[in-house]
Design a protein around this motif. Structure first.
Motif, PDB file in Angstrom:
ATOM      1  N   ARG A  65       0.853  -1.188   0.000  1.00 39.39           N
ATOM      2  CA  ARG A  65       0.000   0.000   0.000  1.00 39.39           C
ATOM      3  C   ARG A  65       0.891   1.241   0.000  1.00 39.39           C
ATOM      4  N   ILE A  66       1.363   1.615  -1.184  1.00 39.95           N
ATOM      5  CA  ILE A  66       2.305   2.721  -1.284  1.00 39.95           C
ATOM      6  C   ILE A  66       1.652   4.049  -0.904  1.00 39.95           C
ATOM      7  N   GLU A  67       0.319   4.075  -0.946  1.00 37.96           N
ATOM      8  CA  GLU A  67      -0.420   5.283  -0.552  1.00 37.96           C
ATOM      9  C   GLU A  67      -0.702   5.310   0.944  1.00 37.96           C
ATOM     10  N   ALA A  68      -0.020   4.476   1.722  1.00 37.85           N
ATOM     11  CA  ALA A  68      -0.278   4.349   3.166  1.00 37.85           C
ATOM     12  C   ALA A  68      -0.204   5.661   3.937  1.00 37.85           C
ATOM     13  N   PRO A  69       0.737   6.585   3.651  1.00 40.61           N
ATOM     14  CA  PRO A  69       0.745   7.828   4.416  1.00 40.61           C
ATOM     15  C   PRO A  69      -0.588   8.578   4.363  1.00 40.61           C
ATOM     16  N   ALA A  70      -1.204   8.604   3.190  1.00 43.40           N
ATOM     17  CA  ALA A  70      -2.493   9.284   3.086  1.00 43.40           C
ATOM     18  C   ALA A  70      -3.592   8.512   3.808  1.00 43.40           C
ATOM     19  N   LEU A  71      -3.555   7.178   3.754  1.00 38.81           N
ATOM     20  CA  LEU A  71      -4.557   6.375   4.449  1.00 38.81           C
ATOM     21  C   LEU A  71      -4.490   6.606   5.966  1.00 38.81           C
ATOM     22  N   VAL A  72      -3.276   6.598   6.512  1.00 32.29           N
ATOM     23  CA  VAL A  72      -3.131   6.830   7.951  1.00 32.29           C
ATOM     24  C   VAL A  72      -3.546   8.256   8.300  1.00 32.29           C
ATOM     25  N   SER A  73      -3.301   9.201   7.406  1.00 29.20           N
ATOM     26  CA  SER A  73      -3.704  10.590   7.659  1.00 29.20           C
ATOM     27  C   SER A  73      -5.220  10.724   7.739  1.00 29.20           C
ATOM     28  N   ILE A  74      -5.935  10.003   6.892  1.00 25.90           N
ATOM     29  CA  ILE A  74      -7.401  10.030   6.954  1.00 25.90           C
ATOM     30  C   ILE A  74      -7.866   9.486   8.299  1.00 25.90           C
ATOM     31  N   ALA A  75      -7.260   8.387   8.727  1.00 26.95           N
ATOM     32  CA  ALA A  75      -7.607   7.838  10.040  1.00 26.95           C
ATOM     33  C   ALA A  75      -7.302   8.844  11.152  1.00 26.95           C
ATOM     34  N   ALA A  76      -6.198   9.573  11.018  1.00 33.57           N
ATOM     35  CA  ALA A  76      -5.833  10.580  12.023  1.00 33.57           C
ATOM     36  C   ALA A  76      -6.885  11.688  12.114  1.00 33.57           C
ATOM     37  N   ALA A  77      -7.432  12.081  10.958  1.00 32.45           N
ATOM     38  CA  ALA A  77      -8.485  13.102  10.972  1.00 32.45           C
ATOM     39  C   ALA A  77      -9.728  12.599  11.694  1.00 32.45           C
ATOM     40  N   LEU A  78     -10.071  11.332  11.479  1.00 30.74           N
ATOM     41  CA  LEU A  78     -11.255  10.763  12.116  1.00 30.74           C
ATOM     42  C   LEU A  78     -11.067  10.564  13.614  1.00 30.74           C
ATOM     43  N   ILE A  79      -9.811  10.497  14.073  1.00 30.62           N
ATOM     44  CA  ILE A  79      -9.531  10.407  15.509  1.00 30.62           C
ATOM     45  C   ILE A  79      -9.549  11.783  16.155  1.00 30.62           C
ATOM     46  N   GLN A  80      -8.857  12.736  15.559  1.00 35.46           N
ATOM     47  CA  GLN A  80      -8.702  14.028  16.220  1.00 35.46           C
ATOM     48  C   GLN A  80      -9.971  14.863  16.214  1.00 35.46           C
ATOM     49  N   ALA A  81     -10.784  14.755  15.166  1.00 34.79           N
ATOM     50  CA  ALA A  81     -11.962  15.615  15.072  1.00 34.79           C
ATOM     51  C   ALA A  81     -12.902  15.445  16.270  1.00 34.79           C
ATOM     52  N   PRO A  82     -13.373  14.242  16.597  1.00 34.83           N
ATOM     53  CA  PRO A  82     -14.271  14.125  17.753  1.00 34.83           C
ATOM     54  C   PRO A  82     -13.596  14.486  19.073  1.00 34.83           C
ATOM     55  N   CYS A  83     -12.306  14.208  19.192  1.00 30.39           N
ATOM     56  CA  CYS A  83     -11.601  14.560  20.439  1.00 30.39           C
ATOM     57  C   CYS A  83     -11.571  16.067  20.642  1.00 30.39           C
ATOM     58  N   PHE A  84     -11.206  16.805  19.609  1.00 34.54           N
ATOM     59  CA  PHE A  84     -11.164  18.262  19.730  1.00 34.54           C
ATOM     60  C   PHE A  84     -12.565  18.846  19.939  1.00 34.54           C
ATOM     61  N   LEU A  85     -13.548  18.330  19.226  1.00 35.40           N
ATOM     62  CA  LEU A  85     -14.918  18.831  19.395  1.00 35.40           C
ATOM     63  C   LEU A  85     -15.389  18.620  20.827  1.00 35.40           C
ATOM     64  N   PHE A  86     -15.115  17.456  21.386  1.00 36.42           N
ATOM     65  CA  PHE A  86     -15.488  17.185  22.772  1.00 36.42           C
ATOM     66  C   PHE A  86     -14.777  18.145  23.716  1.00 36.42           C
ATOM     67  N   ALA A  87     -13.478  18.386  23.464  1.00 37.17           N
ATOM     68  CA  ALA A  87     -12.706  19.271  24.340  1.00 37.17           C
ATOM     69  C   ALA A  87     -13.245  20.698  24.304  1.00 37.17           C
ATOM     70  N   TYR A  88     -13.531  21.206  23.114  1.00 32.94           N
ATOM     71  CA  TYR A  88     -13.931  22.606  22.981  1.00 32.94           C
ATOM     72  C   TYR A  88     -15.341  22.871  23.475  1.00 32.94           C
ATOM     73  N   LEU A  89     -16.184  21.848  23.483  1.00 30.22           N
ATOM     74  CA  LEU A  89     -17.579  22.046  23.860  1.00 30.22           C
ATOM     75  C   LEU A  89     -17.890  21.531  25.262  1.00 30.22           C
ATOM     76  N   SER A  90     -16.867  21.052  25.977  1.00 31.78           N
ATOM     77  CA  SER A  90     -17.072  20.502  27.315  1.00 31.78           C
ATOM     78  C   SER A  90     -17.069  21.609  28.366  1.00 31.78           C
ATOM     79  N   ASP A  91     -17.995  21.525  29.320  1.00 28.63           N
ATOM     80  CA  ASP A  91     -18.037  22.487  30.428  1.00 28.63           C
ATOM     81  C   ASP A  91     -17.115  22.082  31.577  1.00 28.63           C
ATOM     82  N   ALA A  92     -16.721  20.821  31.625  1.00 25.40           N
ATOM     83  CA  ALA A  92     -15.884  20.321  32.716  1.00 25.40           C
ATOM     84  C   ALA A  92     -14.415  20.355  32.290  1.00 25.40           C
ATOM     85  N   THR A  93     -13.564  20.826  33.196  1.00 28.17           N
ATOM     86  CA  THR A  93     -12.152  21.022  32.847  1.00 28.17           C
ATOM     87  C   THR A  93     -11.427  19.703  32.582  1.00 28.17           C
TER      88      THR A  93
END
Length: 453
Positions: free
Chosen positions: A303-331
């Protein structure tokens, strides 16, 4: 040292380590300004807008412009020499920030930092593939990218300690005498970079270029590189723009993340520094290396295109984490979500470079790295901080709406990143296999030469 020794994996990884050290110093010199904003404003009577020009326009404009000059140098002459000149220049320019007696002197010195740092990525993107084969590049580029996480963490942790010490003791400097604490800090973090330049000059050797059937005998001019991009735009343009979207999210949380935690959760600057320092320095570094290991494993499976595949997975990991962090009322949950977001964002640290390398012939890698750097810096440093601040001021609740603005930036940027990279996957796979001399339809089994048209 013999040619074989210079090509050995052990020496190749030593070169990568030297480049990582240079990257760490580049991020330290780049980010230390953020720790000195208030003292500089107080001494020079500046507005926030004037300080923002020092942080963004002065650095980014020269970085983007001179990346093309360094890119041409890298494609035609010694990459080691380009790097030595660049490291020396940005180190001296950082120290000169500490001698500035007025705003415009400081502005010009910051421009010099941008000029010097424009050398690093073109040189590293070109020299590392000539030391290590494709199945080792994901990890190698991830090690190089650790300079950003280690340098960023160092800037926030150790740099903060130096600032605090200088403010308390007001040390002087030889030849300059009594200086403001912020001036001392610039000199203290800038001059050691000259030792890194000396290390590279004395121990790093210029490798032979790994040329394939896709390479010309002479390095192509910029117009030929642009023609190559036009020919293969379906692979290159959405891939570059996709990583630019990653940069938008990255620069947004780097600049406004501290303000979010201080404004909405009441944390002190020291507490925020601990979150960012440990998040980048420990979690971020581990994530960068993990991303490289996973990518190399997939490349070995064809899978020579692996860097892009892992990058897509990275976007799907970070997006919900950041959204949860920014919208959370608890520190506590907000901090946990933010650190998770840093983990996801850091997974791509070395993969974007590996992608650029796989989509460019050897003799084009310097200028292609310059084009990539221009795209990422314009979208990230040029657009993201202002976009986030504008949404906070006009759409949400002013300064206290920065969390919602950051969430909106994350959602927009990560959506575009996934869509753009997914669009580019198939054509990028075909182009990368042609450049590597591999069969286009199936995973590689034997090596053959397939010219690029």
């Amino acid at each position: 040292m013999s040619a074989a020794g210079r090509r050995s994996p052990a020496y190749g990884y030593y070169v990568v380590a030297c480049l990582m050290l240079a990257s760490a110093f580049s991020f330290l010199d780049r980010l230390v300004l953020s720790l000195l904003i208030d003292p500089i404003r107080a001494d020079m009577g500046l507005s926030d807008s004037e300080v923002s020009l020092l942080a963004g326009l002065a650095f980014a404009s020269c970085y983007v412009l001179f990346a093309f000059g360094f890119g041409r140098w890298v494609d035609t002459r010694s990459r080691r020499d380009a790097l030595v000149v660049g490291v020396s220049l940005w180190s001296v320019a950082t120290a000169l920030c500490g001698t500035a007696q007025g705003y415009w002197q400081l502005f010009v010195a910051r421009m010099g930092v941008g000029v010097g740092e424009a050398s690093l990525n073109p040189a590293a993107y070109s020299i590392i593939p000539d030391y290590l084969p494709p199945e080792r590049r994901g990890l190698a580029m991830s090690i190089f990218a650790c300079g950003a996480s280690l340098g960023g963490g160092l800037a926030i942790l150790a740099g903060g300690l130096v600032v605090q010490w200088a403010l308390a003791t007001r040390p002087g400097l030889p030849l300059l005498g009594d200086v403001a604490p912020w001036q001392f800090v610039f000199v203290a973090v800038g001059l050691p970079g000259l030792l890194v330049a000396a290390l590279i000059w004395l121990t790093v050797r210029e490798p032979e270029r790994r040329l394939t059937a896709a390479d010309q005998a002479d390095a192509p001019a910029l117009r030929e590189v642009l023609r190559f991009v036009r020919t293969h735009w379906r692979a290159i343009v959405p891939m570059f723009l996709g990583y630019g979207a990653f940069a938008m999210n990255g620069y947004a949380f780097q600049l406004w993340g501290p303000a979010y935690f201080m404004r909405l959760h009441g944390l002190t600057p020291g507490e925020v520094g601990m979150i960012f320092g440990l998040g980048y320095g420990v979690i971020g570094t581990l994530a960068i290396l993990l991303g490289g290991v996973i990518s190399d494993s997939l490349v070995r499976r064809g899978r020579i295109e692996a860097p892009a595949l892992v990058s897509i997975a990275a976007a799907l990991i970070q997006a919900p984490c950041f959204l949860f962090a920014y919208l959370s009322d608890a520190t506590g949950p907000a901090i946990a979500g933010f650190v998770g977001g840093i983990f996801g964002a850091s997974l791509i640290g070395g993969l974007q470079a590996a992608t650029v390398q796989s989509l460019a012939p050897n003799r084009m890698r310097g200028l292609m790295a310059a084009l990539f750097g221009a795209t990422v810096n314009v979208m990230g440093l040029g657009l993201a901080p202002t976009l986030t601040a504008g949404m906070s001021d006009t759409v949400f609740d002013g300064p206290m709406g920065i969390g919602k603005a950051l969430a909106a930036t994350t959602l927009l940027a990560m959506t575009f990143a996934v869509l753009l990279l997914a669009t580019a996957l198939a054509p990028a796979r075909r182009l990368a296999r042609r450049l590597a001399g591999q069969p286009i339809s199936n995973p590689p089994s034997t090596t053959s030469s397939v010219p690029v048209t």
